[in-house]
Design a protein around this motif. Structure first.
Motif, PDB file in Angstrom:
ATOM      1  N   UNK A 199       0.543  -1.206  -0.105  1.00 59.67           N
ATOM      2  CA  UNK A 199      -0.111   0.178   0.127  1.00 59.67           C
ATOM      3  C   UNK A 199       0.925   1.026  -0.194  1.00 59.67           C
ATOM      4  N   UNK A 200       1.972   1.027   0.386  1.00 58.55           N
ATOM      5  CA  UNK A 200       2.930   2.460   0.221  1.00 58.55           C
ATOM      6  C   UNK A 200       3.694   2.382  -1.071  1.00 58.55           C
ATOM      7  N   UNK A 201       3.891   1.358  -0.960  1.00 56.88           N
ATOM      8  CA  UNK A 201       4.723   1.251  -2.247  1.00 56.88           C
ATOM      9  C   UNK A 201       4.679   0.260  -3.351  1.00 56.88           C
ATOM     10  N   UNK A 202       4.759   0.347  -4.216  1.00 57.99           N
ATOM     11  CA  UNK A 202       4.168  -1.250  -5.005  1.00 57.99           C
ATOM     12  C   UNK A 202       4.998  -1.359  -6.174  1.00 57.99           C
ATOM     13  N   UNK A 203       5.823  -0.333  -6.035  1.00 56.10           N
ATOM     14  CA  UNK A 203       6.707  -0.078  -7.654  1.00 56.10           C
ATOM     15  C   UNK A 203       6.275   0.737  -8.798  1.00 56.10           C
ATOM     16  N   UNK A 204       5.059   0.602  -8.216  1.00 60.51           N
ATOM     17  CA  UNK A 204       4.166   1.587  -9.355  1.00 60.51           C
ATOM     18  C   UNK A 204       3.504   2.426  -8.762  1.00 60.51           C
ATOM     19  N   UNK A 205       2.383   2.823  -7.764  1.00 59.58           N
ATOM     20  CA  UNK A 205       2.106   3.374  -7.437  1.00 59.58           C
ATOM     21  C   UNK A 205       1.504   3.064  -5.778  1.00 59.58           C
ATOM     22  N   UNK A 206       1.299   4.176  -4.859  1.00 60.13           N
ATOM     23  CA  UNK A 206       0.746   3.137  -3.291  1.00 60.13           C
ATOM     24  C   UNK A 206       1.143   5.209  -2.518  1.00 60.13           C
ATOM     25  N   UNK A 207       0.842   5.744  -1.347  1.00 56.00           N
ATOM     26  CA  UNK A 207       0.475   6.214  -0.537  1.00 56.00           C
ATOM     27  C   UNK A 207       1.858   7.169  -0.154  1.00 56.00           C
ATOM     28  N   UNK A 208       3.147   6.530  -0.349  1.00 55.65           N
ATOM     29  CA  UNK A 208       4.170   7.314  -0.335  1.00 55.65           C
ATOM     30  C   UNK A 208       4.764   8.351  -0.824  1.00 55.65           C
ATOM     31  N   UNK A 209       5.224   9.140  -0.211  1.00 60.86           N
ATOM     32  CA  UNK A 209       6.252  10.319  -1.514  1.00 60.86           C
ATOM     33  C   UNK A 209       6.741   9.868  -2.808  1.00 60.86           C
ATOM     34  N   UNK A 210       6.616   8.370  -2.889  1.00 61.90           N
ATOM     35  CA  UNK A 210       7.083   8.087  -4.193  1.00 61.90           C
ATOM     36  C   UNK A 210       6.050   8.060  -5.392  1.00 61.90           C
ATOM     37  N   UNK A 211       4.558   7.394  -4.466  1.00 62.29           N
ATOM     38  CA  UNK A 211       3.595   7.727  -5.036  1.00 62.29           C
ATOM     39  C   UNK A 211       2.733   8.781  -5.450  1.00 62.29           C
ATOM     40  N   UNK A 212       1.294   8.673  -4.485  1.00 64.19           N
ATOM     41  CA  UNK A 212       0.576  10.085  -4.708  1.00 64.19           C
ATOM     42  C   UNK A 212       1.213  10.914  -3.668  1.00 64.19           C
ATOM     43  N   UNK A 213       2.351  10.833  -2.809  1.00 68.07           N
ATOM     44  CA  UNK A 213       2.158  12.025  -1.453  1.00 68.07           C
ATOM     45  C   UNK A 213       1.081  12.828  -0.933  1.00 68.07           C
ATOM     46  N   UNK A 214       0.214  12.355  -0.740  1.00 67.64           N
ATOM     47  CA  UNK A 214      -1.408  12.035  -0.111  1.00 67.64           C
ATOM     48  C   UNK A 214       0.147  13.391   1.460  1.00 67.64           C
ATOM     49  N   UNK A 215       0.974  13.196   1.926  1.00 65.85           N
ATOM     50  CA  UNK A 215       1.417  13.719   2.937  1.00 65.85           C
ATOM     51  C   UNK A 215       2.510  14.117   2.167  1.00 65.85           C
ATOM     52  N   UNK A 216       3.780  14.993   3.491  1.00 67.47           N
ATOM     53  CA  UNK A 216       4.500  15.231   3.569  1.00 67.47           C
ATOM     54  C   UNK A 216       5.310  15.218   4.490  1.00 67.47           C
ATOM     55  N   UNK A 217       5.667  13.978   5.314  1.00 67.94           N
ATOM     56  CA  UNK A 217       6.477  13.300   6.361  1.00 67.94           C
ATOM     57  C   UNK A 217       7.499  14.329   6.221  1.00 67.94           C
ATOM     58  N   UNK A 218       7.788  14.697   7.752  1.00 63.13           N
ATOM     59  CA  UNK A 218       8.563  15.813   8.538  1.00 63.13           C
ATOM     60  C   UNK A 218       9.556  14.853   8.920  1.00 63.13           C
ATOM     61  N   UNK A 219       9.486  14.622  10.346  1.00 62.52           N
ATOM     62  CA  UNK A 219      10.103  14.138  11.415  1.00 62.52           C
ATOM     63  C   UNK A 219       9.886  13.013  12.057  1.00 62.52           C
TER      64      UNK A 219
END
Lengths: 539, 282
Positions: A480-500
């Motif tokens: 769900x975070x990143x499967x190589x093509x899409x996901x919820x992390x910054x590599x994919x859709x980046x709905x968040x910008x996690x900082x620290x």
């Protein structure tokens, strides 16, 4: 005349003696604090935390979600590696279709008042918690049945692998002794029993003689609820053995104590409105933001931010860069780590997406839309304030104008669907990821405020929840975070910008062994008590 | 003889000096406002390489924990305070003049109501009333400004009321009336010129009061967002860093606030003396 002079000399030598005495006692503080150690019984411990559980010690309303429930024990628990192991339970089984959970519990457990703990108490606990409903979400339970004194069956409305976390987090309360003031006078089967709670001041507990597990080393523990300054002063005076401190005090030297920093998933990040503006919630609040709805903006921000600089600058080095809400946990996908602090790459990404500074005011434009938005943070939190200001300054050279707004949670609740907000999460329950990223949770409470929705991600969530065990679910949480093509992390859709991720800092008395601290969750202080039964003096 | 002339000249000069210094102080205050308004916001950008620096030639007031230049923040904060003070003092003066006039000219009932209002506001401590009003209006810039406006008028209103009453009962006004002048004409030609100096001085003396209260309200966190460069905000956040030895965060902004308030007070006091005909020869 002479007499006067003699008098002066006596006075002078007297003063000198006082000054010298002051110096010598100051120069030997380690010895002094050791003396104090000896004067206090070895099996007593004094801890200082900034906050107390305001609602008391009732697990059915949320007590024990963060840190040890102290007075109660749970069916299952997590060990130091976050693996799920038995506690009250001796065995548990999930049916083929995943909907029926059968738990067998020990038959030798007694509450601290001497009454035996039976399946009826378990049933009562979960039914009460489901009824209370506020913090503890047990909506998924359809019915609970007592098979016999030691066996209990949970039937779920739908398959949910994360239900196991409810078994991990919910302390069992006694049916016979559960009254209205239970939260202020708890009885349970945990390693400690309740002695006294002075609201706003202290909580005193002592070892539970009826405890079935390993006997805790410390027979009496006092929790002081001191403000940050008072906690530090108490530490300097040598009256506490363990104190939670903010990063601002990290450089302070406390004689006889050592600074201990613990890695956490107590994270901070920016949640972006994911959809274009136009819609409204049922209450008439605006949803969506045209600028942050552009994936190029969200990804460019993720790439441009220098997370290590934030850790060093704002947290004084006591933290780690965050890339997801679950960094370092078993269900984290390490592929989500991105190269950040790269302004050039971010600039190129924006340019390719059509963002250009046409009128030369230093702010990018695209089709008459300026790359600007407000970023909200809670005004009373200095760390969030510093992070927000630093982020705004980091994005300025990129041509994205961020207007910093400090507000109360009440105000933020009005704005959070249409403006980016600095938020924090972090839990030992993977279900949290589903809460904040799942399309079904869009606009629900403080979850998914950006209305993020990705069919593929939702599909992985469904698979993870339908898995029979947590191990089976891990793969889907990761995908769900990143499967190589899409996901919820910054590599994919980046709905968040996690900082620290903010390290939790404690001053620990030299010689006190606080065991292996697991990755801490959101909330300062109490997570450290997770393994408090294992604490001991090492010398 | 010569001696006498000399002292005479000095006495004359004192008045001149006073005017000169007052203008000088006013220009200084104006410079702070202009400086704060036009100072490049880049100067308070975060800079982690230069955080927690003690005062130096490069950073006159040092830097804070985010590496922001404290001199720029202080000037911006003072400028904001003066602007808020200006709006607050103008609003208060306006309310005071309106209510003072109403009390003095619109009959017994109006007088009783206004006097009661004045007594009410004077009986509640300024700061308490200010906090209540600012809180009711939801805090923020609007809350603070309205709070300041609505709390600082009573003493001036009382002065205006007495002044108007006195002028109205004077003989030349009565004569004017007998000669058939309209009340508007009397108000414009007889009463208003008497009120003007009172208004200006009242306004100037309200000013430092208003600024201090603005700083107090922002200090306790009721006013502006904590990232805005308001002087109260700067002072309250510096408290957290005092125990780690960063004295300059509180010292310079506090001193500057004191200085600005004193200068305002002094300017107001000077103008009052200069404008007062009975003290013209001092």
């Amino acid at each position: 005349m002479n007499k006067k002079r003699i008098g002066f000399m006596i006075l002078f030598s007297f003063m000198l003696a006082i000054v010298l005495a002051g110096c010598s006692s100051k120069s030997n503080p380690a010895k002094e604090s050791k003396d104090q150690d000896n004067s206090k019984p070895k099996d007593e411990l004094v801890l200082s935390f900034g906050s107390e559980p305001a609602t008391g010690f009732d697990p059915t309303t949320g007590w024990g979600r963060y840190g040890s429930p102290l007075f109660q024990s749970t069916l299952l628990k997590r060990d130091d590696d976050l693996k799920i192991v038995n506690d009250l339970a001796t065995d548990y089984e999930v049916s083929e279709d995943g909907k029926v959970w059968t738990v067998v519990i020990r038959d030798d457990v007694k509450f601290s008042d001497g009454e035996p703990l039976t399946a009826e108490d378990v049933k009562f606990t979960f039914e009460t918690a489901a009824e209370n409903g506020s913090v503890v979400d047990l909506n998924v339970i359809e019915k609970i049945e007592v098979v016999n004194d030691t066996t209990i069956q949970f039937t779920l409305k739908e398959v949910q692998s994360t239900f196991v976390n409810s078994l991990v987090a919910t302390g069992i309360v006694p049916k016979h002794a559960y009254t209205k003031d239970y939260a202020e006078n708890p009885i349970g089967s945990g390693p400690f029993q309740f002695v006294q709670w002075d609201k706003g001041q202290q909580l005193i507990v002592e070892a539970n003689p009826n405890y079935y597990g390993k006997e805790p080393y410390f027979k009496k523990i006092t929790f002081l609820f001191l403000s940050e300054d008072a906690g530090l002063a108490a530490a300097k005076a040598g009256t506490v053995d363990f104190v939670a401190v903010p990063a601002a005090f990290a450089d302070t030297k406390v004689p006889g104590m050592t600074l201990k920093s613990v890695k956490t998933v107590d994270n901070r990040g920016i949640v972006f409105p994911y959809v274009p503006s136009g819609e409204q919630t049922e209450d008439g609040l605006p949803i969506g933001n045209d600028v942050t709805a552009d994936p190029a903006i969200r990804q460019a921000i993720n790439i441009a931010l220098d997370r290590q600089a934030l850790v060093d600058g704002v947290l004084g080095g006591y933290g780690s860069p965050a890339y997801t809400s679950v960094d370092g946990l078993p269900w984290w996908n390490p592929d989500t780590v991105i190269e950040d602090g790269d302004l050039e790459a971010a600039r190129k990404l924006l340019e390719d997406a059509g963002w250009k500074d046409i009128d030369g005011d230093g702010i990018l434009e695209k089709d008459n839309l300026k790359a600007e938005f407000s970023l909200y943070y809670t005004a009373d939190d200095a760390v969030r304030q510093s992070l927000t200001i630093a982020v705004a300054d980091m994005l300025k050279p990129l041509g994205i104008s961020v207007k910093v707004e400090g507000a109360s949670w009440d105000v933020i609740a009005q704005k959070m669907f249409s403006e980016p907000v600095l938020m924090g999460w972090g839990s030992h329950d993977p279900h949290e990821m589903y809460n904040i990223y799942g399309g079904a949770n869009a606009g629900v409470d403080w979850y998914n405020t950006g209305y993020y929705k990705n069919e593929t991600v939702d599909d992985y969530f469904a698979k993870a929840l339908q898995a029979r065990s947590e191990e089976e679910a891990l793969e889907f949480w990761k995908k769900a975070q990143w499967d190589g093509t899409t996901g919820l992390s910054a590599k994919g859709d980046a709905p968040w910008a996690w900082l620290v991720n903010i390290d939790h800092l404690y001053f620990v008395k030299d010689g006190l062994d606080i065991g292996k601290q697991r990755i801490h969750v959101h909330g300062h202080g109490w997570p450290a008590t997770d393994n408090i039964a294992d604490w001991k003096w090492s010398q | 003889m010569r001696q006498a002339i000399q002292t005479d000249r000095l006495a004359l000069n004192r008045r001149h000096w006073m005017i000169f210094f007052t203008i000088f102080a006013a220009v200084f205050l104006a410079l702070v406002v202009i400086g704060g308004t036009f100072l490049n916001p880049e100067r308070i950008a975060t800079n982690f390489q230069e955080k927690n620096l003690a005062p130096s030639l490069h950073h006159l007031f040092g830097t804070d924990w985010l590496g922001r230049d404290m001199f720029s923040r202080t000037v911006m904060g003072l400028s904001l305070s003066i602007k808020v003070g200006l709006i607050g003092a103008i609003g208060s003066t306006f309310i005071a003049v309106s209510l003072g006039m109403i009390a003095a000219t619109m009959g017994k009932a109006a007088d009783r109501i206004v006097s009661w209002l004045i007594d009410l506001f004077l009986s509640v401590p300024h700061l308490v009333a200010l906090i209540l009003i600012a809180f009711t209006l939801g805090g923020g810039f609007k809350g603070v400004v309205f709070g300041l406006m609505l709390t600082h008028w009573p003493s001036l209103a009382r002065v205006i009321r007495a002044e108007v009453m006195q002028v109205r009962s004077s003989e030349y006004v009565k004569i004017s009336k007998r000669m058939g002048k309209s009340s508007v004409w009397i108000a414009a030609h007889h009463i208003f010129p008497h009120l003007l100096p009172q208004m200006i001085i009242g306004f100037l003396l309200l000013f430092p009061h208003v600024i201090l209260h603005e700083a107090a309200v922002t200090f306790i966190g009721l006013g502006l967002s904590p990232h805005e460069p308001a002087i109260g905000v700067i002072l309250s956040e510096s408290m957290k860093y005092l125990s780690s030895g960063m004295w300059w965060l509180a010292f310079f902004p506090g001193l500057s606030l004191l200085l600005i308030v004193r200068i305002f007070d002094w300017v107001g006091e000077n103008i009052r003396i200069l404008a007062d005909p009975t003290k013209a020869h001092e």
